[in-house]
Design an enzyme around this catalytic site. Structure first.
Site, short mmCIF file in Angstrom:
data_model
loop_
_atom_site.label_atom_id
_atom_site.label_comp_id
_atom_site.label_asym_id
_atom_site.label_seq_id
_atom_site.Cartn_x
_atom_site.Cartn_y
_atom_site.Cartn_z
N HIS A 21 0.85 -1.19 0.00
CA HIS A 21 0.00 0.00 0.00
C HIS A 21 0.88 1.25 0.00
O HIS A 21 2.11 1.15 -0.03
CB HIS A 21 -1.02 -0.03 1.14
CG HIS A 21 -0.43 -0.11 2.52
ND1 HIS A 21 0.46 0.81 3.01
CD2 HIS A 21 -0.59 -1.03 3.51
CE1 HIS A 21 0.80 0.49 4.24
NE2 HIS A 21 0.18 -0.63 4.57
N HIS A 24 3.94 1.43 2.50
CA HIS A 24 5.16 0.74 2.05
C HIS A 24 5.79 1.51 0.89
O HIS A 24 7.01 1.61 0.78
CB HIS A 24 4.86 -0.68 1.55
CG HIS A 24 4.02 -1.50 2.46
ND1 HIS A 24 2.79 -1.98 2.09
CD2 HIS A 24 4.23 -1.95 3.72
CE1 HIS A 24 2.28 -2.69 3.08
NE2 HIS A 24 3.13 -2.68 4.09
N CYS A 131 -3.79 -17.73 23.90
CA CYS A 131 -5.18 -18.00 23.53
C CYS A 131 -5.23 -19.33 22.81
O CYS A 131 -4.62 -19.49 21.75
CB CYS A 131 -5.73 -16.89 22.62
SG CYS A 131 -7.34 -17.35 21.94
N CYS A 134 -6.69 -19.27 19.29
CA CYS A 134 -5.75 -18.81 18.26
C CYS A 134 -4.51 -19.68 18.19
O CYS A 134 -3.74 -19.59 17.25
CB CYS A 134 -5.24 -17.40 18.56
SG CYS A 134 -6.45 -16.13 18.72
N CYS A 148 -9.65 -12.38 24.41
CA CYS A 148 -9.20 -12.42 23.01
C CYS A 148 -10.37 -11.96 22.14
O CYS A 148 -11.46 -12.54 22.22
CB CYS A 148 -8.79 -13.85 22.63
SG CYS A 148 -8.76 -14.09 20.85
N HIS A 151 -11.91 -14.81 19.92
CA HIS A 151 -12.55 -15.98 20.53
C HIS A 151 -13.37 -15.65 21.77
O HIS A 151 -13.97 -16.55 22.35
CB HIS A 151 -11.51 -17.06 20.83
CG HIS A 151 -10.83 -17.54 19.59
ND1 HIS A 151 -9.68 -16.97 19.10
CD2 HIS A 151 -11.19 -18.50 18.70
CE1 HIS A 151 -9.34 -17.57 17.97
NE2 HIS A 151 -10.24 -18.50 17.71
N LYS A 300 -6.83 6.31 10.22
CA LYS A 300 -5.82 5.28 10.10
C LYS A 300 -6.13 4.47 8.85
O LYS A 300 -7.30 4.22 8.53
CB LYS A 300 -5.91 4.39 11.35
CG LYS A 300 -4.70 3.56 11.53
CD LYS A 300 -4.76 2.72 12.78
CE LYS A 300 -3.72 1.65 12.60
NZ LYS A 300 -3.95 0.40 13.15
N LYS A 303 -8.01 -1.97 6.26
CA LYS A 303 -8.86 -2.71 5.31
C LYS A 303 -10.33 -2.52 5.63
O LYS A 303 -11.16 -2.36 4.75
CB LYS A 303 -8.52 -4.20 5.35
CG LYS A 303 -7.30 -4.53 4.53
CD LYS A 303 -7.10 -6.04 4.50
CE LYS A 303 -5.62 -6.35 4.48
NZ LYS A 303 -5.25 -7.60 5.09
N1 MSP Z 1 8.31 -6.97 8.59
C1 MSP Z 1 8.45 -5.86 9.46
C2 MSP Z 1 9.76 -5.15 9.23
C3 MSP Z 1 10.98 -5.99 9.37
S1 MSP Z 1 12.41 -5.11 8.95
C4 MSP Z 1 13.67 -6.06 9.50
C5 MSP Z 1 7.31 -4.87 9.22
N2 MSP Z 1 6.69 -4.96 8.04
S2 MSP Z 1 5.47 -4.02 7.55
O1 MSP Z 1 4.98 -4.62 6.34
O2 MSP Z 1 4.55 -3.81 8.59
O3 MSP Z 1 6.13 -2.70 7.10
C6 MSP Z 1 6.34 -1.67 7.98
C7 MSP Z 1 6.94 -0.47 7.26
O4 MSP Z 1 6.11 -0.10 6.14
C8 MSP Z 1 6.96 0.75 8.13
O5 MSP Z 1 8.07 0.76 8.99
C9 MSP Z 1 7.02 1.83 7.10
O6 MSP Z 1 8.28 1.87 6.53
C10 MSP Z 1 6.02 1.32 6.08
N3 MSP Z 1 4.64 1.70 6.42
C11 MSP Z 1 3.58 0.88 6.59
N4 MSP Z 1 2.47 1.61 6.85
C12 MSP Z 1 2.77 2.92 6.85
C13 MSP Z 1 2.05 4.11 7.00
N5 MSP Z 1 0.76 4.15 7.26
N6 MSP Z 1 2.73 5.28 6.89
C14 MSP Z 1 4.05 5.32 6.60
N7 MSP Z 1 4.76 4.20 6.46
C15 MSP Z 1 4.17 2.99 6.63
O7 MSP Z 1 7.05 -4.07 10.09
#
Ligand code: MSP
Length: 481
Positions: A21, A24, A131, A134, A148, A151, A300, A303
């Protein structure tokens, strides 16, 4: 300003239980801009830009089970979605790591063995809320009225054997490294946050493994077959396994990282646990750049709310360069911010169609009309907006570039070249004016290279051609809405 010899840039590796999204995309785009910038500065082979996917753990196994496929099939599928999204956005990563890669898994095993040999791991009991519904530990913060939420049951207090990392030993050194800047935590507010955590002694030793009973999809702990490597440890190691730690050529050349980008929610893992692992391995510490989280129209992103922005859709609508511009120009790096969806078309029209696009059309049209497309210019790079990129002030770099665009559009309005063109006597003045405008346009395009590589090249091609002619179809077309 001294140029670095090499530049290593990373993004977090993204969980495959979510689709790519705009959150990322933001992190990946800033990493891409910086990688493109340094490739220009120090050459392609001296820059390494890493991204990838985090594919182990309970949640992934559950998501796979829900789709009635194996975890491997599931991670293959979602990991490919991330690759596709980055391809659509024209992201120039050098390597895409997956934690299910054989090579990564092998090095993680070696790292854990090394940590054990160094005496920083010990066996202990992990106490948590379990849990049964889960089949997993659940955090206090996930409970709703003590139950939880899935559940509607009060979880049991359970004890599980884990291997722990002796974090306490390393905290004084980490604190010192953050204070001295040896471990850079940017911006200042995040640095203070981490130092606060350390001084409050709110950091117990952390688990490096989980019981096989709780976690089935993961890397086996080499010396204890009742355990799997804890996903966060598996994931953090990616930053060095991708360089083939310890003997790889890339590892020797690129570690420590010059810019590790991440969102603030994973600060503790990166600014405390990760440096602790690196210190235990006697490795130098990286630079961490933390950005804010953004919401969509004040809410926020989720989904359930249905407000998740798919970067592929933005690319389909605007193309990759413009999509990246629209995302980066919304707020400064490090700030928490709100993305306003209805601002995208407004900003596109204002900045790109009526701003830069209009300037390109006006200037090229006049050079074509008044000088038969021939005007002699000494092109010189003025390094417009470059210092800002070095400081990670991406939005500010764009603002600096747009000041020149505004200045030039205003200059045309004021000088009215079409009036000057009516009188042959004004020709030198008209020529000087157009030279200034073409010169600026060239520098605008050069400055935009890391942000909008394709559009920037299109502009450069137009104004460095033997004959400057107005592009037949506009570089930034109006939206047909
Ligand atoms: N898998 C772990 C990271 C491991 S690194 C060794 C993780 N993954 S995640 O898919 O949740 O990605 C998190 C990262 O995605 C955030 O740290 C940020 O870089 C980015 N973002 C995800 N959602 C975001 C927002 N709403 N706003 C800005 N960045 C966001 O955590």
């Amino acid at each position: 300003m001294k140029k670095p010899d090499k530049f290593y840039i990373t993004t977090p590796i993204y969980y495959v239980n979510d689709k790519p999204h705009i959150g990322h995309a933001y992190t990946t785009i800033v990493a891409d801009v910086l990688a493109r910038f340094y490739r220009q500065e120090i050459g392609d082979k001296n820059v390494f830009f890493l991204t990838g996917t985090d594919e182990h753990g309970v949640k992934v196994a559950e998501s796979a089970a829900k789709s009635s496929i194996s975890p491997q099939e599931f991670t293959d599928r979602v990991s490919q979605e991330f690759k596709d999204a980055w391809q659509n956005l024209d992201i120039s990563y050098n390597h895409f790591i997956r934690t299910t890669d054989k090579e990564h898994q092998k090095i993680v095993v070696d790292i854990l063995k090394k940590l054990k040999d160094k005496g920083v791991l010990y066996e202990g009991d992990y106490q948590g809320l379990y849990c049964v519904g889960c089949e997993k530990f659940i955090l206090e913060s996930e409970l709703v009225e003590g139950k939880c939420p899935d559940h509607n049951k009060v979880p049991e207090k359970l004890t599980e054997k884990n291997w722990f990392f002796s974090l306490q030993k390393f905290l004084p050194k980490i604190k010192e490294a953050i204070e001295s800047g040896e471990l850079l935590v940017y911006p200042e507010s995040r640095k203070k946050e981490v130092l606060g955590l350390i001084s409050k002694q709110a950091l117990p030793d952390f688990s490096v493994s989980r019981s096989n009973k709780a976690v089935t999809w993961g890397i086996d702990l080499p010396w204890d077959n009742s355990q799997k490597v804890y996903v966060w440890i598996d994931a953090l190691c990616n930053y060095i396994t991708a360089l083939a730690y310890p003997k790889g050529k890339d590892f020797k050349k690129f570690w420590p990282a010059d810019a590790q980008f991440l969102g603030l929610e994973i600060l503790k893992f990166h600014a405390v646990y990760w440096p602790a692992i690196l210190l235990a391995l006697d490795l130098p510490l990286p630079k961490l750049y933390i950005h804010g989280f953004f919401s969509i129209d004040g809410k926020k992103m989720s989904k359930t709310l249905g407000n998740v922005i798919d970067p592929n859709k933005l690319v389909a609508e605007y193309g990759s360069d413009v999509a990246k511009y629209l995302i980066l120009s919304q707020f400064s790096f490090g700030a928490e911010s709100d993305i306003k969806v209805e601002d995208f078309p407004v900003k596109y029209n204002a900045d790109l169609v009526n701003g830069l696009g209009n300037l390109i059309n006006r200037v090229t049209n006049m050079v074509e009309k008044y000088f038969a497309g021939q005007i002699k210019i000494d092109f010189k790079n003025t390094k417009l907006g470059q210092e800002e990129i070095r400081q990670l002030h991406f939005r500010e770099s764009l603002l600096t570039i747009w000041q020149v665009i505004q200045k030039d559009n205003l200059l045309i309005d004021q000088e009215k070249p079409w009036e000057l063109a009516k009188d042959e006597q004004n020709k030198p003045k008209l020529e000087a004016l157009l030279k200034e405008l073409v010169f600026d346009l060239y520098n605008i395009a050069v400055a935009l290279k890391p942000f909008m590589p394709q559009k920037s090249q299109e502009i450069i091609d137009v104004i460095t051609a033997k004959k400057i002619i107005k592009p037949q179809s506009p570089i930034f077309p109006r939206l047909n809405k």
